[in-house]
Design a protein around this motif. Sequence first.
Motif, PDB file in Angstrom:
ATOM      1  N   UNK B 171       0.836  -1.206   0.000  1.00  0.00           N
ATOM      2  CA  UNK B 171       0.000   0.000   0.000  1.00  0.00           C
ATOM      3  C   UNK B 171       0.868   1.252   0.000  1.00  0.00           C
ATOM      4  N   UNK B 172       1.938   1.272   0.825  1.00  0.00           N
ATOM      5  CA  UNK B 172       2.837   2.440   0.873  1.00  0.00           C
ATOM      6  C   UNK B 172       3.398   2.722  -0.514  1.00  0.00           C
ATOM      7  N   UNK B 173       3.954   1.662  -1.134  1.00  0.00           N
ATOM      8  CA  UNK B 173       4.601   1.853  -2.444  1.00  0.00           C
ATOM      9  C   UNK B 173       3.594   2.303  -3.488  1.00  0.00           C
ATOM     10  N   UNK B 174       2.412   1.708  -3.424  1.00  0.00           N
ATOM     11  CA  UNK B 174       1.377   2.084  -4.393  1.00  0.00           C
ATOM     12  C   UNK B 174       0.926   3.519  -4.160  1.00  0.00           C
ATOM     13  N   UNK B 175       0.772   3.900  -2.887  1.00  0.00           N
ATOM     14  CA  UNK B 175       0.361   5.268  -2.576  1.00  0.00           C
ATOM     15  C   UNK B 175       1.408   6.261  -3.054  1.00  0.00           C
ATOM     16  N   UNK B 176       2.688   5.912  -2.875  1.00  0.00           N
ATOM     17  CA  UNK B 176       3.764   6.800  -3.334  1.00  0.00           C
ATOM     18  C   UNK B 176       3.634   7.046  -4.834  1.00  0.00           C
ATOM     19  N   UNK B 177       3.325   5.973  -5.565  1.00  0.00           N
ATOM     20  CA  UNK B 177       3.210   6.105  -7.017  1.00  0.00           C
ATOM     21  C   UNK B 177       1.995   6.939  -7.393  1.00  0.00           C
TER      22      UNK B 177
END
Lengths: 224, 248
Positions: B171-177
């Motif tokens: 979720x963190x990585x996806x949110x960053x993107x």
Amino acid sequence: MAEEVKLFRTWSSGYALRIVWALKLKGIEYETIFEDLTNKSPSLLQYNPIHGKVPVLVHDGKPVCESLVILEYVDETWKHNPLLPQDPCEKSMARFWANFGDDKLMKSISQLFIAREKDQDVAAVEALENLKLVEEQLKGKKFFHGETIGYLDLAFGWFADFVSILEEIMSLKLVDGERFPHLSSWIQHFIDAPVIRDCWPPRDKMIIKFQVMREKYLAAATPK
Amino acid sequence: MGEESKAVVHGTWASAFTKRVELALKIKGIPFEYVEENLRNKSPLLLKYNPVHKKVPVLVHNGKPICESVIILEYIDETWPSGTKLLPQEPYQRAKFRFWAAYIEQLLESVAKLFNAEKAAQGKALEEVHEKLRILEDGVKEFYFVEKSPDHVHAEKLGMLDIMMVGHLVAFKAQEEVLGVKIIDPEKNPFIASWIQALIQLPIVKETLPPHDNMVGLLQFVKQTGIKLMDKSRGHDRGLESKLQSST
């Protein structure tokens, strides 16, 4: 080896009372430090640097913060007169309802407390729904865990006191005996229980404090 | 007896809270059945098992439901005490774990707030996340990692705090993107960044977490439609309740 137990609290905090009761139920001697949260002591800030809140329990110099965490710490450290059930499933249920009390119930009671008169009926709906769920938990029981006071009673203790304060300030009946017979009965048993009753903060002081708080919120909410 | 003693997890593929439970059971080596729920059309079973919140995850064991992911993790640790311990045995260490578990939940609320924020409010929301990450970093590295390196992570002996963080990694990585921001910034939070790097390499984590692209697609959809993440009772006025309880 003599243990050193200290409890940082305020005169009115219902969450700190949880720990007062727990230590009393376990027969643990401790020193009380009363805090003024508008002027926090260096000790409090040292022991709870992240939140700066009460209660904080300091056991042999080691601080434990967050009242429900402290309750479990007390129960695990002094194992006699257990507060929590032993069975993992029942323990999980107790933790679940304690969280419910602190999140959903507290939110709905707070919202009702600061509601203007015209908004009170709507605000009461959620509070009453949540109280119905608590009422269910008390069916067939004197206290949340049965015949004796335990973790969940301490967790809901703030409510036992606050409900009558809210009712007096707002001139309304929230927990009436007909709609909530088990909850009403629990409140009566709890507030009068030997270990519990001597610890309540002075009612007149509480009424004034919460009246002032409510007026401030209502004034802030009024459109200019 | 066979039917009742099995463990069933009700969850959704994108729910980090569900991932926590799946990971915990896998780490303990407990076989379980998984039921994918549709939160827009909740099954009668879910409503029966979690009538109060109607949410996932729910662990059903011996026919009895356990709700709330952190409560489930403690239940798993107490019910299956052998193997990797999710929490330490000693009461003071346990209290520290529970304190930081509660803090991680607050951090995640800030991350949700960041995701839900309008563009103009994003800067401030991101600062709040980084500040909380800094506090988490300082608090956790003192007691959680021997010799300041996540050795226990390499051994896949994950504890409750690892599990709580790792559930949200995709979720963190996806949110960053989706947002175009750096949530886990190695310059601002080097320890957390290396902790997460170690976790995300583990086979057990890779196989449990949802694929990155699926998550990005979901979050883009959420952002476009204006659905708010973690929009539950946590959105309330903590200040008011705090005052009601603690102030003089």
